[in-house]
Motif scaffolding. Sequence first.
Motif, PDB file in Angstrom:
ATOM      1  N   MET A   1       9.765  23.094  17.615  1.00 28.19           N
ATOM      2  CA  MET A   1      10.998  23.119  16.862  1.00 28.19           C
ATOM      3  C   MET A   1      11.985  24.146  17.410  1.00 28.19           C
ATOM      4  O   MET A   1      13.168  23.946  17.301  1.00 28.19           O
ATOM      5  N   THR A   2      11.506  25.218  17.961  1.00 24.11           N
ATOM      6  CA  THR A   2      12.395  26.252  18.454  1.00 24.11           C
ATOM      7  C   THR A   2      13.277  25.730  19.584  1.00 24.11           C
ATOM      8  O   THR A   2      14.447  26.048  19.650  1.00 24.11           O
ATOM      9  N   SER A   3      12.727  24.925  20.487  1.00 23.93           N
ATOM     10  CA  SER A   3      13.525  24.418  21.590  1.00 23.93           C
ATOM     11  C   SER A   3      14.616  23.467  21.091  1.00 23.93           C
ATOM     12  O   SER A   3      15.709  23.430  21.633  1.00 23.93           O
ATOM     13  N   PHE A   4      14.323  22.679  20.052  1.00 24.50           N
ATOM     14  CA  PHE A   4      15.337  21.804  19.479  1.00 24.50           C
ATOM     15  C   PHE A   4      16.455  22.617  18.845  1.00 24.50           C
ATOM     16  O   PHE A   4      17.628  22.290  18.974  1.00 24.50           O
ATOM     17  N   LYS A   5      16.091  23.713  18.176  1.00 31.39           N
ATOM     18  CA  LYS A   5      17.074  24.592  17.551  1.00 31.39           C
ATOM     19  C   LYS A   5      17.990  25.213  18.611  1.00 31.39           C
ATOM     20  O   LYS A   5      19.201  25.282  18.430  1.00 31.39           O
ATOM     21  N   GLY A   6      17.386  25.655  19.718  1.00 33.67           N
ATOM     22  CA  GLY A   6      18.175  26.218  20.811  1.00 33.67           C
ATOM     23  C   GLY A   6      19.093  25.184  21.438  1.00 33.67           C
ATOM     24  O   GLY A   6      20.254  25.459  21.747  1.00 33.67           O
ATOM     25  N   PHE A   7      18.590  23.969  21.617  1.00 35.44           N
ATOM     26  CA  PHE A   7      19.394  22.882  22.174  1.00 35.44           C
ATOM     27  C   PHE A   7      20.564  22.555  21.254  1.00 35.44           C
ATOM     28  O   PHE A   7      21.700  22.381  21.704  1.00 35.44           O
ATOM     29  N   LEU A   8      20.296  22.495  19.957  1.00 36.74           N
ATOM     30  CA  LEU A   8      21.344  22.213  18.986  1.00 36.74           C
ATOM     31  C   LEU A   8      22.400  23.323  18.982  1.00 36.74           C
ATOM     32  O   LEU A   8      23.597  23.045  18.899  1.00 36.74           O
ATOM     33  N   THR A   9      21.967  24.557  19.108  1.00 35.73           N
ATOM     34  CA  THR A   9      22.893  25.689  19.172  1.00 35.73           C
ATOM     35  C   THR A   9      23.800  25.571  20.384  1.00 35.73           C
ATOM     36  O   THR A   9      25.016  25.785  20.285  1.00 35.73           O
ATOM     37  N   ARG A  77      31.727  33.840  22.121  1.00 34.21           N
ATOM     38  CA  ARG A  77      30.763  32.750  21.916  1.00 34.21           C
ATOM     39  C   ARG A  77      29.734  32.714  23.038  1.00 34.21           C
ATOM     40  O   ARG A  77      28.552  32.488  22.792  1.00 34.21           O
ATOM     41  N   LEU A  78      30.183  32.908  24.254  1.00 34.41           N
ATOM     42  CA  LEU A  78      29.252  32.839  25.388  1.00 34.41           C
ATOM     43  C   LEU A  78      28.288  34.013  25.411  1.00 34.41           C
ATOM     44  O   LEU A  78      27.114  33.852  25.747  1.00 34.41           O
ATOM     45  N   THR A  79      28.755  35.200  25.033  1.00 34.32           N
ATOM     46  CA  THR A  79      27.878  36.369  25.064  1.00 34.32           C
ATOM     47  C   THR A  79      26.974  36.463  23.841  1.00 34.32           C
ATOM     48  O   THR A  79      25.971  37.149  23.868  1.00 34.32           O
ATOM     49  N   SER A  80      27.338  35.763  22.751  1.00 31.78           N
ATOM     50  CA  SER A  80      26.513  35.841  21.550  1.00 31.78           C
ATOM     51  C   SER A  80      25.441  34.744  21.523  1.00 31.78           C
ATOM     52  O   SER A  80      24.701  34.647  20.565  1.00 31.78           O
ATOM     53  N   HIS A  81      25.367  33.952  22.569  1.00 31.06           N
ATOM     54  CA  HIS A  81      24.375  32.868  22.626  1.00 31.06           C
ATOM     55  C   HIS A  81      22.968  33.480  22.648  1.00 31.06           C
ATOM     56  O   HIS A  81      22.660  34.332  23.464  1.00 31.06           O
ATOM     57  N   PRO A  82      22.089  33.027  21.751  1.00 31.28           N
ATOM     58  CA  PRO A  82      20.758  33.628  21.633  1.00 31.28           C
ATOM     59  C   PRO A  82      19.799  33.246  22.753  1.00 31.28           C
ATOM     60  O   PRO A  82      18.759  33.849  22.879  1.00 31.28           O
ATOM     61  N   GLY A  83      20.149  32.250  23.575  1.00 27.78           N
ATOM     62  CA  GLY A  83      19.227  31.708  24.568  1.00 27.78           C
ATOM     63  C   GLY A  83      18.924  32.629  25.670  1.00 27.78           C
ATOM     64  O   GLY A  83      17.981  32.657  26.353  1.00 27.78           O
TER      65      GLY A  83
END
Length: 83
Positions: A1-9, A77-83
């Motif tokens: 589920m975590t990878s889907f959450k990251g993809f959605l983000t 937005r680009l720097t706050s990306h959690p990935g």
Amino acid sequence: MTSFKGFLTIIIILSLSYLIGSILFGYIVSSTLGNLDLRTEGSGNVGARNAGRLLGKKGLTYKIAATQEKEKIHKKRLTSHPG
């Protein structure tokens, strides 16, 4: 589920960045200040140079300030990306 959450983000961030980037602040400034359309006046470009020519220093200043704020939003937005 975590990878889907990251993809959605990532999809949401890209979509918002595209929408914010597509706003023509030169058009908004020119229609507000001078009641004219930069796309049909002057050089036909909605950039700061055409805004400065047609609207003067005030129009140039507003156009540059709006563009800088749009860039700040993109960078944030680009720097706050959690990935």
